[in-house]
Design an enzyme around this catalytic site. Structure first.
Site, mmCIF file in Angstrom:
data_model
loop_
_atom_site.group_PDB
_atom_site.id
_atom_site.type_symbol
_atom_site.label_atom_id
_atom_site.label_comp_id
_atom_site.label_asym_id
_atom_site.label_seq_id
_atom_site.Cartn_x
_atom_site.Cartn_y
_atom_site.Cartn_z
ATOM 1 N N MET A 219 6.604 5.503 -2.222
ATOM 2 C CA MET A 219 6.049 4.996 -0.929
ATOM 3 C C MET A 219 7.457 4.202 -0.239
ATOM 4 O O MET A 219 7.687 3.701 -1.254
ATOM 5 C CB MET A 219 4.058 4.406 -0.640
ATOM 6 N N LEU A 220 8.395 4.960 0.277
ATOM 7 C CA LEU A 220 9.032 4.396 1.492
ATOM 8 C C LEU A 220 9.174 4.405 2.444
ATOM 9 O O LEU A 220 9.470 4.998 3.318
ATOM 10 C CB LEU A 220 10.281 5.111 0.505
ATOM 11 N N ILE A 221 9.484 2.370 3.389
ATOM 12 C CA ILE A 221 9.738 3.117 5.096
ATOM 13 C C ILE A 221 10.954 1.725 4.741
ATOM 14 O O ILE A 221 11.101 0.465 3.810
ATOM 15 C CB ILE A 221 8.141 1.717 5.291
ATOM 16 N N GLN A 226 10.560 -1.681 8.741
ATOM 17 C CA GLN A 226 9.311 -2.270 7.761
ATOM 18 C C GLN A 226 8.413 -2.982 8.852
ATOM 19 O O GLN A 226 8.808 -3.434 9.621
ATOM 20 C CB GLN A 226 9.272 -2.619 6.786
ATOM 21 N N GLY A 229 3.689 -1.320 10.693
ATOM 22 C CA GLY A 229 2.105 -0.972 10.565
ATOM 23 C C GLY A 229 2.429 0.736 10.481
ATOM 24 O O GLY A 229 1.486 1.533 9.854
ATOM 25 N N GLU A 254 -0.100 6.030 -8.199
ATOM 26 C CA GLU A 254 0.510 5.817 -9.475
ATOM 27 C C GLU A 254 1.146 4.194 -9.620
ATOM 28 O O GLU A 254 1.785 3.745 -8.367
ATOM 29 C CB GLU A 254 1.874 6.881 -9.789
HETATM 30 C C1 LIG Z 1 5.872 -1.598 0.942
HETATM 31 C C2 LIG Z 1 6.895 -0.444 2.334
HETATM 32 C C3 LIG Z 1 6.103 0.594 1.681
HETATM 33 C C4 LIG Z 1 5.766 -0.892 3.211
HETATM 34 O O1 LIG Z 1 5.564 -0.837 4.394
HETATM 35 P P1 LIG Z 1 5.430 -1.427 5.753
HETATM 36 O O2 LIG Z 1 5.867 -0.611 7.025
HETATM 37 O O3 LIG Z 1 6.791 -2.177 5.876
HETATM 38 O O4 LIG Z 1 4.318 -2.011 5.705
HETATM 39 P P2 LIG Z 1 2.597 -2.025 6.994
HETATM 40 O O5 LIG Z 1 3.903 -2.802 8.396
HETATM 41 O O6 LIG Z 1 2.089 -1.260 7.007
HETATM 42 O O7 LIG Z 1 2.638 -4.202 6.345
HETATM 43 C C5 LIG Z 1 3.156 -4.708 5.545
HETATM 44 C C6 LIG Z 1 2.995 -5.979 6.172
HETATM 45 O O8 LIG Z 1 3.630 -5.750 7.456
HETATM 46 C C7 LIG Z 1 2.393 -6.491 8.361
HETATM 47 N N1 LIG Z 1 3.180 -4.941 9.745
HETATM 48 C C8 LIG Z 1 2.296 -4.414 9.959
HETATM 49 N N2 LIG Z 1 2.337 -4.445 11.555
HETATM 50 C C9 LIG Z 1 2.674 -5.209 12.333
HETATM 51 C C10 LIG Z 1 3.463 -5.836 13.560
HETATM 52 N N3 LIG Z 1 2.922 -4.955 14.458
HETATM 53 N N4 LIG Z 1 4.044 -7.004 13.366
HETATM 54 C C11 LIG Z 1 4.278 -7.754 12.422
HETATM 55 N N5 LIG Z 1 3.688 -7.465 10.506
HETATM 56 C C12 LIG Z 1 3.333 -6.410 11.409
HETATM 57 C C13 LIG Z 1 1.301 -6.094 7.294
HETATM 58 O O9 LIG Z 1 0.211 -7.202 7.808
HETATM 59 C C14 LIG Z 1 1.857 -6.267 6.403
HETATM 60 O O10 LIG Z 1 1.984 -7.863 6.389
HETATM 61 P P3 LIG Z 1 2.169 -8.434 5.302
HETATM 62 O O11 LIG Z 1 2.957 -8.579 4.056
HETATM 63 O O12 LIG Z 1 1.746 -10.043 4.812
HETATM 64 O O13 LIG Z 1 0.484 -8.503 4.324
HETATM 65 C C15 LIG Z 1 8.119 -0.822 2.807
HETATM 66 O O14 LIG Z 1 7.633 -2.975 2.226
HETATM 67 C C16 LIG Z 1 8.756 -0.488 1.522
HETATM 68 O O15 LIG Z 1 9.259 0.403 1.534
HETATM 69 N N6 LIG Z 1 9.167 -1.267 -0.154
HETATM 70 C C17 LIG Z 1 10.053 -0.580 -0.750
HETATM 71 C C18 LIG Z 1 9.469 0.262 -1.449
HETATM 72 C C19 LIG Z 1 7.967 -0.132 -2.149
HETATM 73 O O16 LIG Z 1 8.340 -1.519 -2.702
HETATM 74 N N7 LIG Z 1 6.900 0.958 -1.893
HETATM 75 C C20 LIG Z 1 5.725 0.562 -2.329
HETATM 76 C C21 LIG Z 1 5.642 0.820 -3.957
HETATM 77 S S1 LIG Z 1 6.650 2.739 -4.317
#
Ligand SMILES: CC(C)(COP(=O)(O)OP(=O)(O)OC[C@H]1O[C@@H](n2cnc3c(N)ncnc32)[C@H](O)[C@@H]1OP(=O)(O)O)[C@@H](O)C(=O)NCCC(=O)NCCS
Length: 396
Positions: A219-221, A226, A229, A254
């Site tokens: 899962m990657l954003i 990032q 949400g 996984e």
């Molecule tokens: C892990 C990952 C997939 C998360 O993606 P993301 O889109 O940033 O996730 P979300 O936005 O849904 O949530 C992340 C954080 O942002 C916060 N958030 C969500 N919407 C928000 C907004 N509008 N404003 C501010 N913060 C927000 C969430 O509360 C969460 O906070 P927390 O970490 O304090 O709990 C991304 O960081 C990533 O790709 N990381 C590298 C790869 C990885 O680790 N992948 C997972 C395992 S394979």
């Protein structure tokens, strides 16, 4: 000599280029979290001063431009050592066709609106970011053609920089399903363009006798997108896709990292709250059987994760100032944490080192109770983070 050693994590500069001006805009750059797979465990590159490795992707087609620049390079005749061959290291991971001429790369941006998403659209949603309405769409790709393979091979180069011990997946294996989230934007000519901002790979394992168990692998954003949400949205789209499939037993993940597990907890608990059968009072009395059945049916969540969801919701509804109520909750969670200690020896345990077996079979001791207490506190801290995100989400 140390002037010639640079961190590969800061030397590598990534961009998703939407328009010509992004090429020169430092704000468009983002950097890797890790580079050890390509540049070695210490994540250093030897032999260059002021090194910058530009890997710029055209935001829609993912066509790549690479440029390596530096102010000076180590002289082997003077120092007896040669500089690292950066291109050689990169070439093992990237497709051989990339631009090295910036003008040609900029020219290719003119065609970006021709690139449309592969697969089938699952979702569309809008986010208000800095008073601007942004549009996103999620697509699912199953058994696509060689054009998709080429495109996806470019996209998955990002896992090298953001996912620990990541592997490129081979989409020729038809058990892979890919979910891609795109931001839709208009280019300078007003044409609609689709830029990938993240994706998830799912492997559909066989389950006896005629079912499947999809397992979320990656899962990657991408960093510029990032914390908005989007991961939560992508996960919900993935659930939506599998909800309609009768042959899905349940969905697993996984080895999720902590960050992804928190997002998964948030999405699952939020969905549970939205069930038609959800009733807080009944839940508090542990009469949640019907709710769990509806939840399983709608979202195909596996048993282990359902237990986590139950524990988080119970924490939400527990009055922690009421000692007795709080103790009941702690006992409920600890009974689950305690189960490995109660196991009779199994074949697997017999193959374990003695100290591991001792840990599993440890009698009720102060040490064991302290361990359970510690584990409970760690879990409560994580559950509270999920509860906080749910509260923020409700008031947003
Ligand atoms: C892990 C990952 C997939 C998360 O993606 P993301 O889109 O940033 O996730 P979300 O936005 O849904 O949530 C992340 C954080 O942002 C916060 N958030 C969500 N919407 C928000 C907004 N509008 N404003 C501010 N913060 C927000 C969430 O509360 C969460 O906070 P927390 O970490 O304090 O709990 C991304 O960081 C990533 O790709 N990381 C590298 C790869 C990885 O680790 N992948 C997972 C395992 S394979």
């Amino acid at each position: 000599m140390e002037h010639y050693i640079v961190s590969s994590n800061t030397a590598l500069e990534l961009k998703l280029v939407r328009k010509g001006s992004d090429i020169h805009d430092s704000k468009a750059a983002f950097y890797p979290d890790m580079t050890y797979q390509v540049f070695g465990n210490v994540e250093k590159i030897f032999g260059y001063k002021d090194l910058v490795i530009k890997m710029y992707y055209a935001a829609c087609s993912l066509k790549l431009y690479i440029n390596i620049s530096y102010s000076s390079k180590v002289n082997p005749e003077q120092f007896g050592v040669t500089a690292d061959n950066i291109m050689d290291k990169l070439k093992s991971y990237i497709s051989p066709s990339f631009f090295t001429n910036i003008d040609l790369f900029e020219k290719c941006l003119e065609d970006e609106s021709r690139y449309k998403p592969f697969g089938i659209q699952l979702d569309q949603f809008f986010l208000n970011i800095k008073d601007e309405k942004q549009v996103f769409e999620v697509y699912v790709v199953e058994g696509e053609n060689s054009l998709f393979k080429e495109y996806f091979d470019q996209l998955q180069t990002f896992v090298l920089w953001y996912i620990d011990s990541s592997n490129f997946i081979d989409i020729d294996d038809t058990k892979w399903t890919i979910f891609i989230i795109y931001e839709i934007f208009k280019n300078e000519n007003g044409d609609k363009c689709y830029s990938p901002v993240g994706y998830s790979t799912v492997y559909e394992y066989y389950a006896y006798p005629d079912k499947i168990r999809p397992r979320i692998s990656q899962m990657l954003i991408l960093p510029p997108f990032q914390r908005k949400g989007l991961c939560a949205k992508l996960l919900n789209s993935l659930y939506k896709h599998y909800a309609t499939k009768a042959d899905v037993v349940d969905i697993t993940v996984e080895s999720p990292n902590d960050e992804f597990q928190l997002i998964r907890d948030f999405v699952d608990v939020d969905n549970f709250h939205r069930l038609g059968t959800f009733d807080k009072e009944k839940f508090k009395k542990l009469h949640y059987k019907k709710m769990v059945e509806e939840f399983k049916d709608l979202y195909k969540i596996n048993q282990k994760q359902i237990r986590r969801v139950i524990e988080i919701i119970l924490l939400e509804v527990t009055n922690r100032f009421d000692k007795e109520e709080y103790k009941k909750y702690k006992d409920f969670v600890k009974s689950r944490l305690n189960w490995p200690f109660q196991k009779k020896p199994t074949k697997l345990m017999l193959a374990m080192p003695a100290e591991e077996i001792q840990k599993i079979q440890k009698p009720d001791s102060i040490e064991k109770l302290e361990e359970l207490d510690f584990e409970f506190k760690e879990l409560e801290f994580l559950y509270d983070k999920v509860i906080k995100r749910l509260e923020i989400n409700r008031t947003a």
